[in-house]
Motif scaffolding. Structure first.
Motif, short mmCIF file in Angstrom:
data_model
loop_
_atom_site.label_atom_id
_atom_site.label_comp_id
_atom_site.label_asym_id
_atom_site.label_seq_id
_atom_site.Cartn_x
_atom_site.Cartn_y
_atom_site.Cartn_z
N GLU A 1 2.86 17.97 3.81
CA GLU A 1 2.41 16.60 3.59
C GLU A 1 2.09 16.50 2.11
N PRO B 1 1.30 5.08 0.76
CA PRO B 1 0.62 6.07 1.60
C PRO B 1 0.08 7.23 0.77
N GLU B 2 -1.06 7.76 1.19
CA GLU B 2 -1.65 8.88 0.47
C GLU B 2 -0.82 10.15 0.62
N ARG B 3 -0.25 10.35 1.80
CA ARG B 3 0.54 11.54 2.08
C ARG B 3 1.76 11.15 2.91
N ILE B 4 2.85 11.87 2.68
CA ILE B 4 4.08 11.67 3.43
C ILE B 4 4.50 13.03 3.98
N THR C 1 0.83 -1.19 0.00
CA THR C 1 0.00 0.00 0.00
C THR C 1 0.87 1.24 0.00
#
Length: 161
Positions: free
Chosen positions: A24, A7-10, A5
């Motif tokens: 982010e 991540p949507e934001r880091i 998966t």
């Protein structure tokens, strides 16, 4: 099986023009898009979006880089200088002044990338004459053809540094 998966934001932190900025971002966000869209530093231009024109050139830890080819997450903790960060205390950077002195722009679209690339070039200290300037600036294109004036501006700044 491993979890793949994405991540949507880091969360990342960039030091942009001397100011620490927490962001982010999606993993695929380019540094160019982070600068322009998230930090509203629109001096850096989106030209070809393929690293071929140099309009997006910024300085990362003092080195010139095409920000359209650089993922923002790869530069977590890096020091980034954009065209907006070159002037100090209301005084233009010598290259900015030289570009004005030599009328080294017409439409101006490529100018921020040209100036940032030239700042990196001066820091590298490899160019000694106009031919070497032309060669080492070959990654920055000017559709208006202001190249003689751009080279003259860089020579002026080089002679004063």
């Amino acid at each position: 099986m491993a979890d793949l998966t994405i991540p949507e934001r880091i969360s990342i932190n960039l030091v942009v023009n001397g100011e620490s900025r927490a962001l982010e971002v999606a993993p695929w966000t380019t540094l160019l898009d982070a600068l322009r869209d998230r930090l509203e530093l629109t001096g850096t231009k989106k030209g070809c979006d393929h690293g071929q024109c140099g309009a997006c050139t910024v300085l990362i830890d003092g080195r010139r880089v095409n920000s359209c080819l650089t993922l923002a997450v790869m530069k977590d903790g890096a020091e980034i200088t954009t065209i907006e960060g070159l002037a100090k205390d209301g005084t233009l950077h010598p290259l900015q002044q030289a570009f004005i002195d030599h009328d080294a722009f017409q439409c101006g679209y490529c100018t921020p990338g040209q100036i940032c690339s030239a700042a990196g070039l001066l820091a590298e200290g490899r160019a000694r004459d106009a031919d070497e300037i032309r060669e080492l600036m070959s990654g920055n294109l000017c559709r208006c053809g202001a190249y003689p004036n751009i080279v003259a501006a860089i020579e002026q700044a080089m002679s004063r540094s």
